[in-house]
Design an enzyme around this catalytic site. Structure first.
Site, short mmCIF file in Angstrom:
data_model
loop_
_atom_site.label_atom_id
_atom_site.label_comp_id
_atom_site.label_asym_id
_atom_site.label_seq_id
_atom_site.Cartn_x
_atom_site.Cartn_y
_atom_site.Cartn_z
N PRO A 2 13.95 -68.08 32.04
CA PRO A 2 13.44 -67.16 31.02
C PRO A 2 13.42 -65.73 31.54
CG PRO A 2 11.94 -69.03 31.33
CD PRO A 2 12.92 -69.04 32.44
N GLU A 3 14.23 -64.89 30.91
CA GLU A 3 14.21 -63.46 31.19
C GLU A 3 13.69 -62.79 29.92
OE1 GLU A 3 17.92 -62.14 33.05
OE2 GLU A 3 18.28 -64.17 33.78
N ARG A 157 16.61 -45.24 45.39
CA ARG A 157 16.52 -46.47 46.19
C ARG A 157 17.66 -46.52 47.20
NH1 ARG A 157 13.10 -50.64 44.05
NH2 ARG A 157 11.42 -49.46 43.09
#
Length: 290
Positions: A2-3, A157
Site C-alpha cells: 500500500p502506497e 540531499r
DNA sequence: CGCGCCTCCTGTGTGC
DNA sequence: TGCACACAGGAGGCGC
C-alpha cells in the site's frame, strides 16, 4: 504494497462507511497490531468505546481518524494491512487483528494484517495531526505541498534519487512501485545523484510522481494479489498500467528494450536500460571520464 | 546530523 | 515429496 494511491482508496472508503459513527466495542486479537500504546490493548479498547469518529484523514501512507475526544486513531497498513468494512455475520478473516463494532450495527470495521508490519494506535490530542507522524513530509497530493521546497530539499540531499523518493521525511506516499514508475516516466535512473539534478529536472520528476499517483488513485490503486484491497475487499486495477514495475524482460512501452531488474536495498528496482541509463559511478579522484 | 543498512513478519514460489 | 531459502517491503532504529 500500500502506497499513497492504495491508502487514499482506503481513506475514501472509510470516510463513506465509518465517518460520523460511534464506536461501541473494540476487540484486539493480536497485541502487536496495537502500536505505541504503552498502557496495552485493554486500555486501547477502553479509550475508544463510546467515541465518535469525525473524519478520515491521510498524510502519505498514514491514516488517522479524528475522534470527538480530540484524540485520533492512527493507522498504518504496513505491507499487508487491510481495513475492511464487513457485516458482523461475515466469518473472521484468518489474520483478523482488531475489530471495531459500532453503536448503529453493521458494518463493523476490521483491521486484518498477515505480516503484522502495520498497526493501529491511539494518538492523544492527535485529531488535527498526530504527533507521531509530525516528521512525515506532506505528500504531493496535499494542497499545501511546496514544489519549490521539495526541489530545493531534494537537490540539497547527498544521495541517489530513488532513495530520496522513498524518504518519507522528504516527500511522503511514494513507495517502491510508484518510485520506479515515476523515474521511468522522467527517464531518470534511480541511482542518479540528487545533488546533480537540475531544478527543472527535479520539477519534472515531481510532476511525473504526481501524475502516476493520480492515475493510480483513479484506478483504485495497484493489486498484485489479495494483500491489497479496498474496504469492500476489492482489488485495484493499476497493475495493468504499470510500465516497468514487476516487468523484467518485457519490452519497454516507449522503446521496446527489455526491462531490467536490479538489486536495490535488499529488494528490486525496475527500469529501462535505454531510456534510463545508469549514471557513471562517482569516483572523486579516479577521474578518467571513461 | 546525514546517510545507509538491518530488522521486524509470514505466505508464496523455486531449486535441489 | 519435502526441506531450505529467497523474496516481497514500510519505516523505526541504530551504527558509522
Amino acid at each position: 504494497m500500500p502506497e499513497l494511491p492504495e491508502v487514499e482508496t482506503v481513506r475514501a472508503g472509510l470516510a463513506r462507511w465509518v465517518a460520523g459513527r460511534t464506536i461501541a466495542t473494540v476487540e484486539v486479537h493480536h497485541p502487536r497490531a496495537i502500536r505505541r500504546h504503552l498502557p496495552g490493548s485493554m486500555h486501547f479498547a477502553a479509550v475508544l468505546a463510546g467515541r465518535k469518529i469525525l473524519d478520515v484523514c491521510r498524510r502519505g501512507k498514514y491514516l488517522w481518524l479524528p475522534l470527538d475526544s480530540g484524540d485520533a486513531i492512527l493507522a498504518h497498513l504496513g505491507m499487508s494491512g487491510q481495513l475492511l468494512c464487513q457485516p458482523a455475520s461475515a466469518p473472521d478473516e484468518p489474520h483478523l487483528r482488531v475489530r471495531l463494532r459500532f453503536t448503529d450495527g453493521d458494518p463493523e470495521l476490521r483491521f486484518v494484517d498477515q505480516r503484522t508490519f502495520g498497526g493501529l494506535a491511539v494518538s492523544e490530542a492527535g485529531a488535527d495531526l498526530p504527533h507521531e507522524i509530525a516528521h512525515i513530509a506532506r505528500d504531493p497530493m496535499d494542497p499545501l505541498f511546496s514544489d519549490a521546497g521539495f526541489v530545493a530539499a531534494l537537490r540539497a540531499r547527498h544521495t541517489e534519487v530513488k532513495r530520496a523518493l522513498l524518504d518519507q521525511s522528504l516527500i511522503s506516499g511514494v513507495g517502491n512501485i510508484y518510485a520506479d514508475e515515476a523515474l521511468w516516466r522522467a527517464r531518470l535512473h534511480g541511482a542518479r545523484p540528487t545533488d546533480r539534478l537540475t531544478g527543472p529536472a527535479a520539477l519534472r520528476l515531481l510532476a511525473y510522481v504526481r501524475e502516476v499517483l493520480a492515475e493510480a488513485i483513479g484506478q483504485g490503486g495497484t493489486s498484485f494479489d489479495a494483500l491489497y484491497v479496498n474496504v469492500n475487499g476489492e482489488s485495484g486495477y493499476f497493475d495493468r498500467s504499470l510500465s516497468v514495475y514487476g516487468r523484467e524482460g518485457e519490452p519497454c512501452p516507449r522503446c521496446g528494450n527489455p526491462i531490467r531488474r536490479e538489486p536495490f536495498m535488499n529488494r528490486s528496482s525496475y527500469s529501462c536500460p535505454r531510456c534510463q541509463p545508469r549514471p557513471r559511478t562517482r569516483r572523486p579522484q579516479a577521474a578518467s571520464a571513461g
